[in-house]
Design an enzyme around this catalytic site. Sequence first.
Site, short mmCIF file in Angstrom:
data_model
loop_
_atom_site.label_atom_id
_atom_site.label_comp_id
_atom_site.label_asym_id
_atom_site.label_seq_id
_atom_site.Cartn_x
_atom_site.Cartn_y
_atom_site.Cartn_z
N HIS A 265 0.91 -1.20 -0.10
CA HIS A 265 -0.03 0.08 0.02
C HIS A 265 0.91 1.29 -0.04
CE1 HIS A 265 0.48 -0.50 4.55
NE2 HIS A 265 0.62 0.91 4.35
N ASP B 110 -0.67 -7.48 0.88
CA ASP B 110 0.16 -6.05 1.01
C ASP B 110 1.70 -6.29 0.94
OD1 ASP B 110 0.34 -3.55 1.71
OD2 ASP B 110 -0.22 -3.73 3.57
N GLY C 164 3.63 5.59 9.47
CA GLY C 164 5.02 5.83 8.85
C GLY C 164 5.71 4.51 9.14
N SER D 109 4.68 1.49 8.12
CA SER D 109 4.22 0.61 7.22
C SER D 109 5.44 0.10 6.36
CB SER D 109 3.11 1.30 6.12
OG SER D 109 1.99 1.16 6.88
N SER E 270 2.16 -4.18 7.84
CA SER E 270 0.88 -3.77 7.12
C SER E 270 0.27 -2.66 7.77
CB SER E 270 0.10 -5.14 6.53
OG SER E 270 -1.09 -4.74 5.90
#
Length: 383
Positions: free
Chosen positions: A227, A255, A335, A337, A352
């Site tokens: 993402h 993801d 942030g 991720s 994720s």
Amino acid sequence: MRRTTILRTGLSALLLLGTWATASTLPASAADTPVRSARATASPGLLSAMQRDLGLTRDEAEARLAAEKNATEVEREARKAAGSAYGGSWFDARSGELTVAVTRAAKTDAVRATGATVRLVRYDARRLDAAKVRIDALSAPAGVAGWHVDPKANKVVVSIVEAHRDDNDVRAFLSRARQAGPVAVRQTPAVPRTFAAGTVGGDPYYTGNVRCSIGFSVHGGFVTAGHCGSPGAGVYGWDRSYIGNFQGSSFPGNDYAWVNVGSGWWTVPVVLGWGTIPDRLVRGSAEAPVGASVCRSGSTTHWHCGTVLAKNETVNYREGAVHQMTKTSVCAEPGDSGGSFISGDQAQGVTSGGWGNCAGGGETWHQPVNEILNRYGLTLHTA
């Protein structure tokens, strides 16, 4: 980019800082990855983080790491011994033992001989996985947070958001889910969300106006969350210099993504410890069992630890469902991720999303790293 510049500034987003060592190519599969002793991975910083986040003493943290390493080895052998009667497994942090569920009493002696504790259950893993696949085909409303096979419950557990437990569409979904197979329902306090963030100062990588975190180095690039960027999107480092592009990306459904690295940047098998612990060398990707401790490194909240709560969970984000995720009790914030989930020196997955934060706690999901490696034909960069 000059190495002296990188070493001076910390290079905290690209896994380039840490104990520099000669890297060698090792197989990415968990089965081919050597498992090291607990003391080889138990740096003072790692033990401190486990004491802080898991409420352990130093001796308890060391003992837990040793028991988890053993459980990872036992699980592989126990699964073979159980054969088609295998119903899943989980690690008990209190006893330090791995429990393996089996559906046939005739298999208990063989499984117990591997060092596992045995529990007889009604449903084997294949039947539970099939029920989850049928639930995956349903359209879930926002009040349903996700679902996963829980070997300890011997059912598919569906998590619903507390505030939506009485919604008609949630009740209708649960009714359809129960037709798919054995289901248990649990409540969760919040809707899961991804942990990307708008551009802010810090140690990250950037794409457009989004800030995310590096997962793990692979030969030719690094893996991260899907993402965070679309195929072809440019990626820029902590200093805004160009790194490479998203070569592959999938979200929702999955993801995960991978980015090629060039333009003076390079990769090494390191996960940043952010000063909490020494930077971690990555030595493989043996998957830790449910119940094992796991830690996360990210550009917003840095280094935090917790426990593996579930595997193969479908998470129902606003953007759509994501499958085959691992749920943990580790906190995260926007942030983080794409950042690294690691157990000892073994890569686990890329961050994720989740719910909550690192002030009040929460839960976070990661996409398993071996799935990403297999999907794109990548080789984990290991020390």
